[in-house]
Design a protein around this motif. Structure first.
Motif, PDB file in Angstrom:
ATOM      1  N   LEU A   1      -7.226 -15.470  -0.232  1.00  0.00           N
ATOM      2  CA  LEU A   1      -7.014 -14.527   0.870  1.00  0.00           C
ATOM      3  C   LEU A   1      -5.841 -13.599   0.577  1.00  0.00           C
ATOM      4  O   LEU A   1      -5.917 -12.374   0.794  1.00  0.00           O
ATOM      5  CB  LEU A   1      -6.771 -15.311   2.163  1.00  0.00           C
ATOM      6  CG  LEU A   1      -6.469 -14.482   3.409  1.00  0.00           C
ATOM      7  CD1 LEU A   1      -7.663 -13.604   3.764  1.00  0.00           C
ATOM      8  CD2 LEU A   1      -6.112 -15.384   4.586  1.00  0.00           C
ATOM      9  N   THR A   2      -4.726 -14.164   0.086  1.00  0.00           N
ATOM     10  CA  THR A   2      -3.549 -13.346  -0.228  1.00  0.00           C
ATOM     11  C   THR A   2      -3.867 -12.355  -1.343  1.00  0.00           C
ATOM     12  O   THR A   2      -3.500 -11.160  -1.261  1.00  0.00           O
ATOM     13  CB  THR A   2      -2.383 -14.253  -0.641  1.00  0.00           C
ATOM     14  OG1 THR A   2      -2.117 -15.200   0.388  1.00  0.00           O
ATOM     15  CG2 THR A   2      -1.132 -13.432  -0.912  1.00  0.00           C
ATOM     16  N   THR A   3      -4.538 -12.846  -2.381  1.00  0.00           N
ATOM     17  CA  THR A   3      -4.887 -11.959  -3.503  1.00  0.00           C
ATOM     18  C   THR A   3      -5.829 -10.850  -3.051  1.00  0.00           C
ATOM     19  O   THR A   3      -5.679  -9.678  -3.443  1.00  0.00           O
ATOM     20  CB  THR A   3      -5.531 -12.786  -4.625  1.00  0.00           C
ATOM     21  OG1 THR A   3      -4.658 -13.856  -4.990  1.00  0.00           O
ATOM     22  CG2 THR A   3      -5.795 -11.909  -5.842  1.00  0.00           C
ATOM     23  N   GLY A   4      -6.819 -11.193  -2.196  1.00  0.00           N
ATOM     24  CA  GLY A   4      -7.757 -10.178  -1.702  1.00  0.00           C
ATOM     25  C   GLY A   4      -7.066  -9.122  -0.860  1.00  0.00           C
ATOM     26  O   GLY A   4      -7.376  -7.921  -0.965  1.00  0.00           O
ATOM     27  N   ALA A   5      -6.113  -9.562  -0.008  1.00  0.00           N
ATOM     28  CA  ALA A   5      -5.415  -8.599   0.844  1.00  0.00           C
ATOM     29  C   ALA A   5      -4.582  -7.625   0.012  1.00  0.00           C
ATOM     30  O   ALA A   5      -4.562  -6.411   0.277  1.00  0.00           O
ATOM     31  CB  ALA A   5      -4.525  -9.347   1.838  1.00  0.00           C
ATOM     32  N   LEU A   6      -3.913  -8.143  -1.013  1.00  0.00           N
ATOM     33  CA  LEU A   6      -3.096  -7.264  -1.857  1.00  0.00           C
ATOM     34  C   LEU A   6      -3.977  -6.385  -2.739  1.00  0.00           C
ATOM     35  O   LEU A   6      -3.606  -5.221  -3.035  1.00  0.00           O
ATOM     36  CB  LEU A   6      -2.151  -8.114  -2.708  1.00  0.00           C
ATOM     37  CG  LEU A   6      -1.062  -8.852  -1.924  1.00  0.00           C
ATOM     38  CD1 LEU A   6      -0.214  -9.705  -2.861  1.00  0.00           C
ATOM     39  CD2 LEU A   6      -0.178  -7.865  -1.164  1.00  0.00           C
ATOM     40  N   ALA A   7      -5.128  -6.902  -3.169  1.00  0.00           N
ATOM     41  CA  ALA A   7      -6.038  -6.072  -3.957  1.00  0.00           C
ATOM     42  C   ALA A   7      -6.578  -4.924  -3.115  1.00  0.00           C
ATOM     43  O   ALA A   7      -6.714  -3.780  -3.600  1.00  0.00           O
ATOM     44  CB  ALA A   7      -7.188  -6.920  -4.498  1.00  0.00           C
ATOM     45  N   ALA A   8      -6.868  -5.214  -1.850  1.00  0.00           N
ATOM     46  CA  ALA A   8      -7.340  -4.155  -0.955  1.00  0.00           C
ATOM     47  C   ALA A   8      -6.264  -3.115  -0.704  1.00  0.00           C
ATOM     48  O   ALA A   8      -6.558  -1.954  -0.404  1.00  0.00           O
ATOM     49  CB  ALA A   8      -7.800  -4.764   0.366  1.00  0.00           C
ATOM     50  N   ALA A   9      -4.990  -3.539  -0.846  1.00  0.00           N
ATOM     51  CA  ALA A   9      -3.887  -2.595  -0.636  1.00  0.00           C
ATOM     52  C   ALA A   9      -3.591  -1.773  -1.884  1.00  0.00           C
ATOM     53  O   ALA A   9      -2.696  -0.923  -1.859  1.00  0.00           O
ATOM     54  CB  ALA A   9      -2.632  -3.343  -0.212  1.00  0.00           C
ATOM     55  N   GLY A  10      -4.303  -2.044  -2.985  1.00  0.00           N
ATOM     56  CA  GLY A  10      -4.133  -1.240  -4.180  1.00  0.00           C
ATOM     57  C   GLY A  10      -3.316  -1.883  -5.277  1.00  0.00           C
ATOM     58  O   GLY A  10      -2.992  -1.226  -6.273  1.00  0.00           O
ATOM     59  N   VAL A  11      -2.973  -3.183  -5.123  1.00  0.00           N
ATOM     60  CA  VAL A  11      -2.219  -3.871  -6.178  1.00  0.00           C
ATOM     61  C   VAL A  11      -3.193  -4.206  -7.300  1.00  0.00           C
ATOM     62  O   VAL A  11      -4.262  -4.775  -7.072  1.00  0.00           O
ATOM     63  CB  VAL A  11      -1.540  -5.139  -5.635  1.00  0.00           C
ATOM     64  CG1 VAL A  11      -0.784  -5.855  -6.745  1.00  0.00           C
ATOM     65  CG2 VAL A  11      -0.610  -4.765  -4.485  1.00  0.00           C
ATOM     66  N   ARG A  12      -2.829  -3.902  -8.521  1.00  0.00           N
ATOM     67  CA  ARG A  12      -3.724  -4.097  -9.648  1.00  0.00           C
ATOM     68  C   ARG A  12      -2.972  -4.711 -10.828  1.00  0.00           C
ATOM     69  O   ARG A  12      -1.753  -4.832 -10.837  1.00  0.00           O
ATOM     70  CB  ARG A  12      -4.318  -2.758 -10.108  1.00  0.00           C
ATOM     71  CG  ARG A  12      -5.187  -2.049  -9.077  1.00  0.00           C
ATOM     72  CD  ARG A  12      -6.526  -2.781  -8.897  1.00  0.00           C
ATOM     73  NE  ARG A  12      -7.414  -2.039  -8.020  1.00  0.00           N
ATOM     74  CZ  ARG A  12      -7.425  -2.151  -6.704  1.00  0.00           C
ATOM     75  NH1 ARG A  12      -6.563  -2.984  -6.124  1.00  0.00           N
ATOM     76  NH2 ARG A  12      -8.273  -1.441  -5.980  1.00  0.00           N
TER      77      ARG A  12
ATOM     78  N   ALA B   1       0.822  -1.219   0.000  1.00  0.00           N
ATOM     79  CA  ALA B   1       0.000   0.000   0.000  1.00  0.00           C
ATOM     80  C   ALA B   1       0.848   1.257   0.000  1.00  0.00           C
ATOM     81  O   ALA B   1       0.456   2.278  -0.590  1.00  0.00           O
ATOM     82  CB  ALA B   1      -0.923  -0.005   1.216  1.00  0.00           C
ATOM     83  N   VAL B   2       2.016   1.234   0.632  1.00  0.00           N
ATOM     84  CA  VAL B   2       2.873   2.431   0.664  1.00  0.00           C
ATOM     85  C   VAL B   2       3.859   2.420  -0.497  1.00  0.00           C
ATOM     86  O   VAL B   2       4.788   3.243  -0.503  1.00  0.00           O
ATOM     87  CB  VAL B   2       3.634   2.508   1.999  1.00  0.00           C
ATOM     88  CG1 VAL B   2       2.649   2.651   3.165  1.00  0.00           C
ATOM     89  CG2 VAL B   2       4.556   1.316   2.181  1.00  0.00           C
ATOM     90  N   ASP B   3       3.632   1.502  -1.442  1.00  0.00           N
ATOM     91  CA  ASP B   3       4.497   1.389  -2.622  1.00  0.00           C
ATOM     92  C   ASP B   3       5.956   1.224  -2.207  1.00  0.00           C
ATOM     93  O   ASP B   3       6.864   1.862  -2.752  1.00  0.00           O
ATOM     94  CB  ASP B   3       4.328   2.645  -3.502  1.00  0.00           C
ATOM     95  CG  ASP B   3       4.890   2.402  -4.902  1.00  0.00           C
ATOM     96  OD1 ASP B   3       5.000   1.210  -5.300  1.00  0.00           O
ATOM     97  OD2 ASP B   3       5.227   3.377  -5.582  1.00  0.00           O
ATOM     98  N   GLY B   4       6.156   0.313  -1.218  1.00  0.00           N
ATOM     99  CA  GLY B   4       7.488   0.145  -0.681  1.00  0.00           C
ATOM    100  C   GLY B   4       8.271  -1.004  -1.279  1.00  0.00           C
ATOM    101  O   GLY B   4       9.415  -1.242  -0.876  1.00  0.00           O
ATOM    102  N   VAL B   5       7.697  -1.759  -2.245  1.00  0.00           N
ATOM    103  CA  VAL B   5       8.382  -2.900  -2.816  1.00  0.00           C
ATOM    104  C   VAL B   5       8.070  -2.982  -4.298  1.00  0.00           C
ATOM    105  O   VAL B   5       6.949  -2.706  -4.749  1.00  0.00           O
ATOM    106  CB  VAL B   5       7.963  -4.218  -2.090  1.00  0.00           C
ATOM    107  CG1 VAL B   5       6.464  -4.443  -2.177  1.00  0.00           C
ATOM    108  CG2 VAL B   5       8.745  -5.402  -2.621  1.00  0.00           C
ATOM    109  N   GLU B   6       9.072  -3.365  -5.072  1.00  0.00           N
ATOM    110  CA  GLU B   6       8.896  -3.539  -6.505  1.00  0.00           C
ATOM    111  C   GLU B   6       8.148  -4.852  -6.786  1.00  0.00           C
ATOM    112  O   GLU B   6       8.135  -5.767  -5.958  1.00  0.00           O
ATOM    113  CB  GLU B   6      10.253  -3.559  -7.211  1.00  0.00           C
ATOM    114  CG  GLU B   6      11.032  -2.265  -7.083  1.00  0.00           C
ATOM    115  CD  GLU B   6      10.345  -1.117  -7.816  1.00  0.00           C
ATOM    116  OE1 GLU B   6       9.676  -1.385  -8.840  1.00  0.00           O
ATOM    117  OE2 GLU B   6      10.462   0.024  -7.344  1.00  0.00           O
ATOM    118  N   PRO B   7       7.513  -4.955  -7.978  1.00  0.00           N
ATOM    119  CA  PRO B   7       6.722  -6.167  -8.294  1.00  0.00           C
ATOM    120  C   PRO B   7       7.479  -7.487  -8.138  1.00  0.00           C
ATOM    121  O   PRO B   7       6.920  -8.435  -7.572  1.00  0.00           O
ATOM    122  CB  PRO B   7       6.281  -5.919  -9.737  1.00  0.00           C
ATOM    123  CG  PRO B   7       6.220  -4.437  -9.858  1.00  0.00           C
ATOM    124  CD  PRO B   7       7.325  -3.907  -9.000  1.00  0.00           C
ATOM    125  N   PRO B   8       8.733  -7.636  -8.609  1.00  0.00           N
ATOM    126  CA  PRO B   8       9.409  -8.934  -8.405  1.00  0.00           C
ATOM    127  C   PRO B   8       9.561  -9.307  -6.936  1.00  0.00           C
ATOM    128  O   PRO B   8       9.346 -10.454  -6.542  1.00  0.00           O
ATOM    129  CB  PRO B   8      10.772  -8.731  -9.071  1.00  0.00           C
ATOM    130  CG  PRO B   8      10.551  -7.653 -10.079  1.00  0.00           C
ATOM    131  CD  PRO B   8       9.562  -6.729  -9.438  1.00  0.00           C
TER     132      PRO B   8
END
Length: 474
Positions: free
Chosen positions: A157-168, A114-121
């Protein structure tokens, strides 16, 4: 069933092969989560974590949680193995800590995204690592189908949590196969290892049962032989003693004759017992070779019978070698950790040589001697086949030898000695144990047992004594 490996500090060489496999498997299950954590969780710190206070703090907190997951997973390894093998139920309360740590790890991963603290890889590697510690315990607690359903739920669950954090977009789509890959990797690596270990322990148990059955069968045979030999003679002794007592009370001199007869029967019975104990009753060589091969193969030991068949040998020689084969096969089952056994019969012009060689001989001082050890094909434990039949030698001693090496080898040496034969047994290097029996082709004929004659005489004496006793009582 499955027995726990006792003592993590025991030396590697002191363990059997199966105990080594068991220990290796458990250590592998304990080490793998640490490998994943040190690779998939630490690797993003090199270039994928943004150099800012908040992202670094979140990433370090996630690393600490993952380390805690590894510690909890290591504590659950033994209990999950015991549950899978059916020796103990896994306490469900132990799953509370892994579940709580998983939820905290997912929350930290979502916050880091959510804070854009990590790159996609780096995000994908962390997403693969987060559920692994829990999956490594759960994979041994539930059926495969249930585990796959739980893996899908965990992926959701993992996908939902990251989607809620703004990962698209593609990054979010990549989380699904990454998480599933981690769960399936655990399934195809841990579950077959546990299954293989279970099969090996069951085979070890079957082998032990087979050895116990062989010992029980030998004890029954020995008991039947002693009953056949002593039963009638003891009845005759009892009757003649009673008759002698009646005659003595009446002052008749025939009482002395009856007691002399009791003494004769007692000495004859003693000799018959020695004959049974020494194993003078014949054992068929071809039958013993086939039986040894079948029993060893049933116990998971590769057995090969090579060389001559021995069909042309004299009956006493075949009988003596048959006893050697029986004793050797029983002790291969009961001692060491053998996987292969070779029985070789060589008939030369002047002598017959029987070699029984097996691997898995423990390299201990007791077994590294010159043939007095109890391991392998030559030794005999207290329960070994034929050891019950070798405890008393011709002089009435226990036959165990001064070195306490067991009764099997002395008994076999006595049998072969009656044919001018010899027996050598001991380690042959490279973990091998070899027993060698030699009998000259011109061996003298052993003494013929007197069992048959004595049985007829005893039967007649039994009838005569009973008639005489009845007459005296009248």
């Amino acid at each position: 069933m499955l027995t726990h490996v006792r003592g993590w500090r025991r030396g590697w060489q002191e363990r059997s092969k199966l105990e080594r496999i068991d220990l290796y498997t458990r250590l592998t299950m304990s080490v793998i989560p640490w490998i994943f954590t040190l690779s998939w969780q630490l690797a993003p710190f090199a270039s994928d974590i943004r150099r800012a206070p908040l992202p670094m703090a979140l990433a370090l907190a996630l690393l600490v949680i993952c380390v805690a997951q590894c510690v909890v997973s290591n504590r659950n390894v033994r209990a999950s193995y015991a549950h899978y093998h059916g020796t103990a139920a896994f306490p469900r309360r132990r799953m509370l800590a892994p579940l709580a740590l998983l939820l905290v790890a997912l929350g930290l991963l979502a916050a880091l995204a959510a804070v854009d603290g990590v790159e996609p890889p780096g995000l994908l590697m962390m997403a693969m690592n987060v559920p692994l510690a829990l999956a490594m315990t759960q994979v041994l607690l539930v059926p495969v189908r249930t585990f796959l359903v739980q893996s899908l739920a965990l992926t959701a669950l993992t996908t939902g949590a990251l989607a809620a954090a703004g990962v698209r977009g593609g990054i979010l789509a990549g989380v699904v196969p990454a998480t599933l890959f981690g769960c399936v990797l655990v399934l195809i690596s841990f579950r077959p290892s546990a299954w293989s270990l279970s099969v090996m322990w069951q085979a070890e148990e079957a082998r032990d049962v087979q050895a116990r059955l062989a010992v029980a069968e030998e004890r029954l045979r020995f008991g039947r032989d002693l009953h056949d030999v002593l039963g009638r003679n003891l009845a005759v002794i009892a009757l003649k003693s009673e008759l002698a007592m009646e005659l003595a009370r009446r002052g008749r001199p025939e009482a002395v004759d009856q007691m002399v007869e009791v003494q004769r029967i007692a000495r004859s019975s003693q000799q018959e017992v020695r004959d049974v104990v020494r194993g003078y009753r014949e054992a068929d060589l071809s039958t013993e070779l086939a039986g040894a091969k079948g029993v060893l193969r049933a116990a998971g030991i590769e057995c090969a019978v090579v060389g001559d068949s021995g069909a042309e040998l004299a009956a006493p020689v075949q009988a003596a070698l048959g006893w050697v084969v029986r004793e050797a096969a029983t002790n291969v089952l009961r001692h060491g950790d053998p996987r292969r056994c070779t029985i070789r019969l060589t008939t030369a012009a002047d002598e017959v040589v029987l070699d029984v060689e097996n691997d898995g001989a423990p390299m201990t001082p007791a077994s590294a001697g010159s043939g007095s050890g109890e391991h392998g094909s030559g030794g005999s434990g207290s329960d070994g086949s034929g050891s019950e039949g070798s405890r008393t030698d011709g002089s009435g001693t226990d036959g165990s030898g001064m070195d306490g090496s067991g009764s099997g080898l002395p008994g076999l040496r006595e049998r072969l000695g009656s044919l001018d034969g010899s027996l050598d047994a001991g380690t042959a290097g490279d973990g091998l144990f070899r027993l060698t029996a030699r009998i000259p082709r011109t061996a003298r004929t052993p003494r013929t047992p007197r069992t048959s004659h004595t049985e007829h005489a005893s039967h007649a004496s039994h009838a005569e004594t009973r008639a005489a006793l009845l007459e005296e009582r009248r």
